[in-house]
Write a protein that holds these residues in place. Structure first.
Motif, short mmCIF file in Angstrom:
data_model
loop_
_atom_site.label_atom_id
_atom_site.label_comp_id
_atom_site.label_asym_id
_atom_site.label_seq_id
_atom_site.Cartn_x
_atom_site.Cartn_y
_atom_site.Cartn_z
N ASN A 23 -7.38 -0.56 34.14
CA ASN A 23 -6.47 -1.21 34.96
C ASN A 23 -6.43 -1.14 36.20
O ASN A 23 -5.93 -1.38 37.26
N GLU A 24 -7.71 -0.78 36.83
CA GLU A 24 -8.26 -0.70 38.13
C GLU A 24 -9.33 -1.68 38.26
O GLU A 24 -10.52 -1.21 38.66
N GLY A 25 -9.34 -2.81 37.63
CA GLY A 25 -10.52 -3.89 37.84
C GLY A 25 -10.56 -4.34 39.29
O GLY A 25 -10.40 -3.87 40.30
N ASN A 26 -11.44 -5.63 39.24
CA ASN A 26 -11.91 -6.12 40.49
C ASN A 26 -11.53 -7.71 40.47
O ASN A 26 -10.91 -8.18 39.63
N PHE A 27 -11.60 -8.27 41.66
CA PHE A 27 -11.28 -9.62 41.88
C PHE A 27 -12.57 -10.38 42.35
O PHE A 27 -13.18 -9.89 43.39
N TRP A 28 -12.90 -11.30 41.86
CA TRP A 28 -14.15 -12.18 42.23
C TRP A 28 -13.70 -13.70 42.92
O TRP A 28 -14.68 -14.25 43.19
N GLY A 29 -12.45 -13.59 43.41
CA GLY A 29 -11.83 -14.91 44.22
C GLY A 29 -11.80 -16.14 43.55
O GLY A 29 -11.25 -16.96 44.18
N HIS A 30 -11.88 -16.23 42.23
CA HIS A 30 -11.60 -17.43 41.71
C HIS A 30 -11.53 -17.05 39.97
O HIS A 30 -11.70 -16.19 39.69
N ASN A 31 -11.17 -17.92 39.38
CA ASN A 31 -10.72 -17.87 37.85
C ASN A 31 -10.06 -16.82 37.60
O ASN A 31 -10.32 -16.13 36.57
N ALA A 32 -8.86 -16.64 38.21
CA ALA A 32 -8.15 -15.46 37.98
C ALA A 32 -6.71 -15.77 38.44
O ALA A 32 -6.41 -17.04 39.02
N ILE A 33 -5.81 -14.98 37.81
CA ILE A 33 -4.41 -15.23 38.02
C ILE A 33 -3.71 -14.10 38.84
O ILE A 33 -4.20 -12.79 38.48
N LEU A 34 -2.98 -14.29 39.77
CA LEU A 34 -2.40 -13.32 40.52
C LEU A 34 -0.92 -13.42 40.65
O LEU A 34 -0.11 -14.65 40.47
N ARG A 35 -0.21 -12.37 40.79
CA ARG A 35 1.15 -12.46 41.05
C ARG A 35 1.70 -12.69 42.24
O ARG A 35 1.13 -11.74 43.22
N ILE A 36 2.20 -13.53 42.86
CA ILE A 36 2.33 -14.10 44.21
C ILE A 36 2.98 -12.80 44.78
O ILE A 36 2.67 -12.64 45.99
N SER A 37 4.00 -12.52 44.44
CA SER A 37 4.84 -11.43 45.16
C SER A 37 4.20 -10.20 45.22
O SER A 37 4.11 -9.36 46.42
N ALA A 38 3.06 -9.69 44.30
CA ALA A 38 2.32 -8.62 44.68
C ALA A 38 1.29 -8.78 45.62
O ALA A 38 1.27 -8.08 46.53
N LEU A 39 0.72 -10.06 45.77
CA LEU A 39 -0.41 -10.13 46.48
C LEU A 39 0.53 -10.15 48.03
O LEU A 39 -0.24 -9.76 48.87
N ALA A 40 1.48 -10.91 48.02
CA ALA A 40 2.21 -11.01 49.48
C ALA A 40 2.55 -9.86 49.98
O ALA A 40 2.47 -9.32 51.08
N ASN A 41 3.06 -8.90 49.12
CA ASN A 41 3.74 -7.50 49.61
C ASN A 41 2.50 -6.40 49.89
O ASN A 41 2.81 -5.52 50.47
N ALA A 42 1.66 -6.52 49.17
CA ALA A 42 0.57 -5.54 49.09
C ALA A 42 -0.67 -5.89 49.80
O ALA A 42 -1.64 -4.80 49.91
N ALA A 43 -1.21 -7.08 49.85
CA ALA A 43 -2.67 -7.48 50.09
C ALA A 43 -2.87 -8.37 51.13
O ALA A 43 -4.07 -9.34 51.44
N GLY A 44 -1.88 -8.50 52.36
CA GLY A 44 -2.29 -9.15 53.36
C GLY A 44 -3.36 -8.40 54.16
O GLY A 44 -3.14 -7.50 54.49
N LEU A 45 -4.38 -9.41 54.34
CA LEU A 45 -5.71 -8.68 55.00
C LEU A 45 -5.45 -8.72 56.54
O LEU A 45 -5.41 -9.91 57.18
N PRO A 46 -5.65 -7.61 57.14
CA PRO A 46 -5.57 -7.65 58.72
C PRO A 46 -7.35 -7.86 59.02
O PRO A 46 -8.18 -7.85 58.09
N GLU A 47 -7.66 -8.00 60.40
CA GLU A 47 -8.92 -8.41 60.59
C GLU A 47 -9.55 -6.87 60.95
O GLU A 47 -9.00 -5.87 61.46
N ILE A 48 -10.92 -6.70 60.88
CA ILE A 48 -11.61 -5.67 61.06
C ILE A 48 -11.85 -5.41 62.60
O ILE A 48 -12.24 -6.70 63.15
N PRO A 49 -11.74 -4.54 63.42
CA PRO A 49 -11.79 -4.61 64.69
C PRO A 49 -13.21 -4.73 65.05
O PRO A 49 -14.03 -4.38 64.25
N GLY A 50 -13.64 -5.34 66.00
CA GLY A 50 -14.94 -5.79 66.53
C GLY A 50 -15.11 -7.18 66.31
O GLY A 50 -14.53 -8.01 65.57
N ARG A 51 -16.37 -7.57 66.64
CA ARG A 51 -17.07 -8.68 66.39
C ARG A 51 -17.71 -8.94 65.22
O ARG A 51 -18.06 -7.96 64.60
#
Length: 708
Positions: free
Chosen positions: A284-312
């Protein structure tokens, strides 16, 4: 002509940035994974690596361990740890895959007719892609879901910043709408500002339309998925409210060049073994390869908003390999992240040549190196999520480490040559008779290392001989001969990729941003000159290593030959394997065939068949828009005029486009002076485009070239 808007009414939901230093907020409903599986995999891998490291120490510790030997031992321990993990994981995957062949419930499920309660959107993030390919796939996907037992919609999310491609997409969308049955929901949005690349593209969609849907299936520009698979993914999400993501294992399809067909064969034969191993221990702790996958939108919105990494960039800024991090954040919040190796019907196309793979790898390498900062800064990640990130990082660091191992070993041999003039006896042997190593022990260690390195290929061969579909389509003889051919080709190409990935790592650590370029989907047929120029570093390195090895001994050069031959032939291999003629030759020889090539998936066939409808679109140019108000009016339903700007903020390219109209006397001069970014800004702002045209119209000016 489109008579309705290209997008539905917005129903936004919030997708806030997740703080790296915030602890976990667990979802209590999420079932736990079996800890013993992870302990077993990594304990066995560490035990194997430790044994090999001790053996290497005894090989070197004949008359004391020198500084160079200590360095060699340290690099070897890192490299053998990577190999040991791959061996253990693939061994377990092999057993799991074989078990799956004999269990009926592990075959690809055929969806029933029960209604799916959640609404699913299939999104197609694109960026300067070949229009006919993408829109043909959207059409075939939408048609395949027309009678699905649920609510499915397709949404094209364009980040295209080439004005000509943007206009082609608009024309293709008009044609797409005209070819679909009434009521088939397909939408199109092109961002005015493509902030934060693909992750930002998805985030913009969720922040504006996410409340409209429950689940989101993400396609890549070269993805194909069977309708049964799409329906099954939605059905599994419906049945598992604690699951945030289900990742399929895509098979490669549609390869024409020898390189693409080699990768396609390898993915088809070895992929189920490797994927089953990963799924078995990750659970239950798999990975995501960016495509050919299904996501629960509410989960992604609440838990996985990506911040920027500080620096250039390359280490800071937007996270390029966003998928790994999103999976880790979903799991941190307690959502199940699953890999489904048993679920077939998921496909994509691979790069057609070594050069195209290398170009893609530069971006992936930079994204994986950024994960170092994620590991250091992020609190609350599970052990398994951290291992996914570490494995991704090491998949690129392994190449420079192997090159360092070869280099240190050669320096050690050169040092020994000065310490003792006679290094090799009269009788030939596999290894040079260094005075500081145990030759017999080193030979045994070499054989064992090669055995665990090539074990996944043996597992894949056994899997292919046992799998009914492989026996029915390819056959045992062709499978066996193709494994031999793939092994030879991969052994020759491996040193080339070692150099390419080492260069990619060096570019990141030297501070160079790899950018984000569209991936090649078809063969570019690079010229021999371009191929030699691209692979010059590999050829030079191979020459230096070969000359140095011969300076030590011809026997040492022969021992090093598997690495140096591939480097010396890098350009020739790249040129030859990257051509469709070589792929066609392999097909005539009945080599490197996979079941998906002999019996192609329907989703791929339908997409290819629909491509003809999107050729010769006759998309207008910006010049035509200046002279034809009807064309401008027609596209107002397509253009998304959402500008993510603060109240006082100005979009510089659009401001420059307006300013140039005040300074240039004729429309011809104006259009010639516009930069591509400024043209795109005008296309994304119909009001400003009309204002510029009206401004010239009030002056009574027209095209001096007579354009109509």
């Amino acid at each position: 002509m489109i008579t309705s808007r290209a997008r539905p009414a917005e129903l936004p939901i919030s997708m806030p940035d997740q703080a790296f230093d915030t602890g976990p907020t667990q979802n209590a409903r999420a079932p736990k994974s079996f800890l013993w599986r992870k302990i077993m995999v990594f304990s066995l891998a560490l035990a194997l690596a430790a044994w090999a490291t001790v053996e290497m120490y005894h090989v070197l510790n004949v008359s004391g361990v020198t500084t160079l030997e200590k360095m060699l031992l340290g690099v070897f321990s890192l490299n053998i740890s990577w190999i040991a993990y791959a061996f253990v994981s693939s061994t377990i995957g092999f057993l799991a895959a074989l078990t799956g062949l004999f269990n009926a419930h592990r075959s690809r499920p055929v969806s029933g007719s029960a209604l799916i309660s959640g609404r699913t959107v299939v999104v197609f993030p694109i960026y300067n892609e070949e229009v006919e390919r993408v829109f043909a796939t959207v059409e075939s996907t939408a048609k395949s879901l027309a009678n699905a037992p649920g609510r499915f919609e397709c949404f094209i999310l364009s980040d295209t910043n080439d004005p000509e491609v943007a206009l082609q997409e608009e024309a293709a969308f008009e044609r797409l709408r005209s070819r679909l049955a009434p009521g088939t929901a397909v939408h199109y949005r092109r961002r005015t500002m493509n902030l934060h690349r693909k992750a930002g593209n998805i985030r913009d969609f969720i922040s504006r339309w996410g409340g409209r849907y429950d689940y989101m299936i993400v396609f890549d520009a070269d993805s194909f998925m069977e309708s049964d698979t799409l329906i099954e993914l939605a059905r599994r999400m419906d049945a598992s409210p604690e699951t945030g993501l289900i990742q399929t294992i895509p098979q490669l399809v549609g390869g024409r060049t020898l390189f693409a067909r080699t990768q396609q064969f390898a993915a088809a034969l070895y992929g189920p073994v490797l994927g089953s191993g990963l799924a078995w221990w990750a659970q239950n702790e798999g990975n995501f390869w960016g495509h050919n996958a299904i996501l629960r939108i509410s989960a992604l919105a609440n838990a996985a908003g990506l911040p920027e990494i500080p620096g250039r960039a390359p280490f800071g800024g937007s996270i390029l390999s966003h998928d790994f991090v999103e999976a880790a954040l979903l799991r941190r919040a307690g959502w199940n992240v699953q890999i489904a190796p048993e679920l077939g019907g998921s496909f994509e196309q691979g790069p057609p040549s070594i050069i195209d793979l290398s170009i893609r790898d530069r971006r992936w390498c930079q994204g994986n190196m950024q994960h170092m900062a994620v590991l250091l800064k992020t609190r609350g990640l599970t052990f398994t999520s951290r291992m996914h990130l570490i494995i991704g990082i090491f998949s690129y660091l392994a190449s420079p480490l192997w090159l360092l191992f070869i280099t240190v070993g050669m320096l050690l041999s050169l040092q020994n040559m000065f310490l003792k003039p006679q290094y090799f006896g009269d009788a030939a042997s596999l290894f040079p008779s260094w005075p500081v190593i145990d030759s017999e022990r080193s030979l045994n260690l070499f054989i064992i290392t090669m055995a665990i390195l090539f074990a996944p290929k043996l597992y894949g061969l056994i899997y292919g001989l046992a799998a009914p579909r492989w026996r029915r389509t390819v056959g045992p003889v062709k499978t066996f001969m193709s494994v031999l051919a793939e092994t030879v080709i991969s052994v020759l190409i491996a040193p080339v990729m070692l150099v390419e990935q080492t260069i990619a790592v060096y570019r990141v650590f030297s501070g160079r941003d790899g950018g984000w370029n569209p991936q090649a989907r078809d063969s570019n047929e690079y010229s021999l000159h371009d191929t030699f120029r691209h692979h010059a570093p590999a050829i030079v390195l191979g020459t230096v290593l070969n000359v140095s090895a011969f300076a030590i001994s011809p026997i040492f050069a022969a021992w090093l030959a598997p690495a140096t031959i591939g480097m010396l032939l890098a350009a020739t291999l790249s040129y030859w394997t990257g051509r469709t003629k070589s792929g066609d030759f392999a097909r005539r020889m009945n080599l490197l065939e996979s079941p998906e090539e002999i019996d192609p998936p329907q989703s791929y066939l339908d997409s290819v068949a629909d491509r003809a409808a999107y050729e010769n679109l006759g998309a207008p140019s910006l010049n035509h828009l200046f002279t034809d108000r009807n064309l401008r009016n027609r596209r107002t339903h397509i253009v998304d005029t959402h500008w993510p700007l603060a109240h006082s903020e100005v979009h510089t390219p659009l401001a420059l486009a307006r300013a140039r109209a005040n300074r240039l006397a004729t429309i011809d001069e104006y259009l010639s002076a516009l930069e591509p970014k400024e043209k795109l800004a005008l296309l994304n702002s119909p009001g400003d485009l009309d204002a510029v045209i009206d401004q010239y119209g009030m002056r009574g000016l027209h095209f001096s070239t007579g354009t109509t």
